[in-house]
Scaffold this active site. Structure first.
Site, mmCIF file in Angstrom:
data_model
loop_
_atom_site.group_PDB
_atom_site.id
_atom_site.type_symbol
_atom_site.label_atom_id
_atom_site.label_comp_id
_atom_site.label_asym_id
_atom_site.label_seq_id
_atom_site.Cartn_x
_atom_site.Cartn_y
_atom_site.Cartn_z
ATOM 1 N N VAL A 141 0.847 -1.201 0.000
ATOM 2 C CA VAL A 141 0.000 0.000 0.000
ATOM 3 C C VAL A 141 0.880 1.248 0.000
ATOM 4 O O VAL A 141 2.061 1.185 0.358
ATOM 5 C CB VAL A 141 -0.940 0.008 1.224
ATOM 6 C CG1 VAL A 141 -1.958 -1.124 1.127
ATOM 7 C CG2 VAL A 141 -0.145 -0.140 2.525
ATOM 8 N N GLU A 255 -3.996 -16.304 -11.977
ATOM 9 C CA GLU A 255 -4.165 -16.234 -13.427
ATOM 10 C C GLU A 255 -2.884 -16.681 -14.118
ATOM 11 O O GLU A 255 -1.781 -16.276 -13.727
ATOM 12 C CB GLU A 255 -4.521 -14.798 -13.829
ATOM 13 C CG GLU A 255 -4.830 -14.604 -15.290
ATOM 14 C CD GLU A 255 -5.116 -13.154 -15.630
ATOM 15 O OE1 GLU A 255 -5.106 -12.816 -16.825
ATOM 16 O OE2 GLU A 255 -5.342 -12.366 -14.692
ATOM 17 N N GLU A 338 3.437 -9.489 -13.534
ATOM 18 C CA GLU A 338 2.363 -10.043 -14.344
ATOM 19 C C GLU A 338 2.809 -11.226 -15.206
ATOM 20 O O GLU A 338 1.991 -11.803 -15.917
ATOM 21 C CB GLU A 338 1.741 -8.946 -15.212
ATOM 22 C CG GLU A 338 1.014 -7.893 -14.381
ATOM 23 C CD GLU A 338 0.254 -6.887 -15.227
ATOM 24 O OE1 GLU A 338 0.164 -7.099 -16.457
ATOM 25 O OE2 GLU A 338 -0.236 -5.892 -14.659
#
Length: 437
Positions: A141, A255, A338
């Site tokens: 964060v 994913e 990613e």
């Protein structure tokens, strides 16, 4: 003459006496009036305190001067798609914005006893099934301490373990608020190594890796670790999440798809940090220099930064040479988080791996994060009722039922400045799955 003077003096004396007595009575009247007002104010504050002290939805009470997160709406009616209540909520949400900032959370957490009791961190009851299946969290964060606290509160359980990584560039009040959270809650800690995180840069991946390293050294023998950012929110209670994670039987959830040509560009060329805007933010920019093939013959897959990983998987990759070489190779790629996790989970031999021969695990199949992309709205899911940022929906209150009825465990993105009522209703629905002592 003398008699006249004496009579005059006598009258003056009596007048002075009456004036003095009048002043005295006026003084007593004013004191009494102030006392009554103070008592009325005290009674009002005590009444507000008593009515709010048991409400787990309030971020704090009048003592800290922060407004409640509850609103005059019927969340159950919104969930049931009542058009009148949804209309009221859509009209109210702009008026319901609460000006709560980092300093307010610093103030609230400066007294740990008040903070814990006000937010009911000491009143969560945990089932034996949950207690025997502890979870770990990595929270990366950088802003909006009130929202971070609400995320933490929504996922909190006293037997879990939580690592907070704040950006080194964050403002001082935010950093102080994060440190206070870690000080007040014994199972929350600050990452031992902090990064200056840059968009789409290896520093974002390193932030999670730093927390994972710390979590492995924790005394809590957690089963799975989940990473979150400051605009995520859970869609399942801890009990519901544990029930579904048990069914994974050690498999990982994230994913992992075969990259298209556009995604391949992100790791096929060297990237260099460059300033791209007037606010002096640097992001990786592609150069014409092609990269060598991935080390150790790794087959590349793409995905997202979000994961649910088993302890065995994290422990395995923490000392694996292939992983270390792959991390070094990824340092000058675009958004390496990613492809890093999506590729490693397909690597033969890793615990809970997904065989390369299996079909793509898309963002729809992966339960890690529910994201609504603007170009799929009206096809795979209903239109966004909030707003968009970089083609991603920031959810609105009319999506409450769709969010909760989805199979995903977490969703992104939420922003109390866009729709505070939706977050409040999500909190209410999640609290219905919890029990308090």
């Amino acid at each position: 003459m003398c008699c006249h003077t004496n009579r005059h003096r006598s009258r003056m004396k009596r007048c002075g006496f009456y004036i003095h007595r009048l002043r005295h009575r006026l003084f007593l009247f004013l004191v009494s009036l102030v006392a009554v007002c103070l008592l009325e104010l005290l009674y009002l504050k005590v009444t507000v305190w008593e009515s709010n002290s048991g409400d787990p939805h309030d971020i704090t009470d009048w003592l800290s001067g922060i407004h409640s997160h509850t609103y005059d709406v019927n969340c159950t009616a919104i969930y049931e798609l009542d058009p009148v209540e949804i209309g009221r909520a859509l009209e109210l949400r702009q008026k319901a914005l609460v000006a709560v900032d980092d300093e307010d959370i610093v103030s609230l957490t400066s007294n740990c006893t008040t903070f814990i009791k006000t937010r009911c961190y000491d009143r969560f009851q945990i089932s034996e099934a949950e207690r025997s299946f502890p979870l770990a969290y990595s929270l990366v964060v950088h802003k909006n301490a009130p929202m971070v606290e609400r995320i933490l509160h929504a996922i909190y359980a006293p037997h879990n373990i939580y690592c907070i990584h704040y950006d080194q560039k964050s403002f001082r009040p935010f950093i102080e608020a994060m440190k206070n959270l870690a000080y007040c809650l014994p199972n929350v800690f600050i990452s031992s190594t902090l990064e200056s995180v840059k968009y789409a840069h290896i520093s974002r991946l390193n932030a999670d890796l730093n927390c994972l390293s710390d979590l492995l050294r924790s005394e809590v023998r957690w089963k799975y670790v989940i990473n979150l950012c400051g605009q995520d929110f859970p869609l399942k209670s801890n009990y519901e999440l544990v029930r579904e994670l048990r069914q994974l039987n050690g498999r990982n959830m994230l994913e992992s798809i075969r990259p298209n040509e556009l995604k391949k560009q992100r790791f096929s060329f060297h990237h260099k940090l460059k300033y791209v805007s007037h606010d002096y933010h640097r992001i990786p920019v592609r150069t014409p220099i092609a990269k060598d093939a991935p080390p150790h013959g790794l087959v590349m897959f793409s995905g997202s930064a979000y994961f649910v990983l088993s302890w065995e998987f994290v422990n395995y990759i923490s000392s694996n040479k292939v992983v270390k070489d792959f991390l070094a190779w990824s340092a000058d790629t675009y958004s390496p988080d990613e492809h890093f996790w999506a590729t490693l989970v397909r690597m033969p031999g890793v615990p809970g791996h997904i065989p390369r021969s299996e079909p793509d695990v898309t963002d729809i199949k992966s339960k890690t994060r529910l994201v609504k992309w603007i170009y799929f709205e009206g096809h795979f899911y209903p239109p966004c009722t909030g707003t968009h940022i970089r083609s991603v929906c920031i959810y609105g209150v009319a999506e409450l039922r769709w969010l909760l009825n989805n199979d995903h465990w977490f969703a992104n993105k939420f922003d109390p400045k866009v729709d505070p009522i939706l977050i409040s209703c999500l909190e209410e629905k999640l609290m219905e799955q919890r029990h308090f002592a």
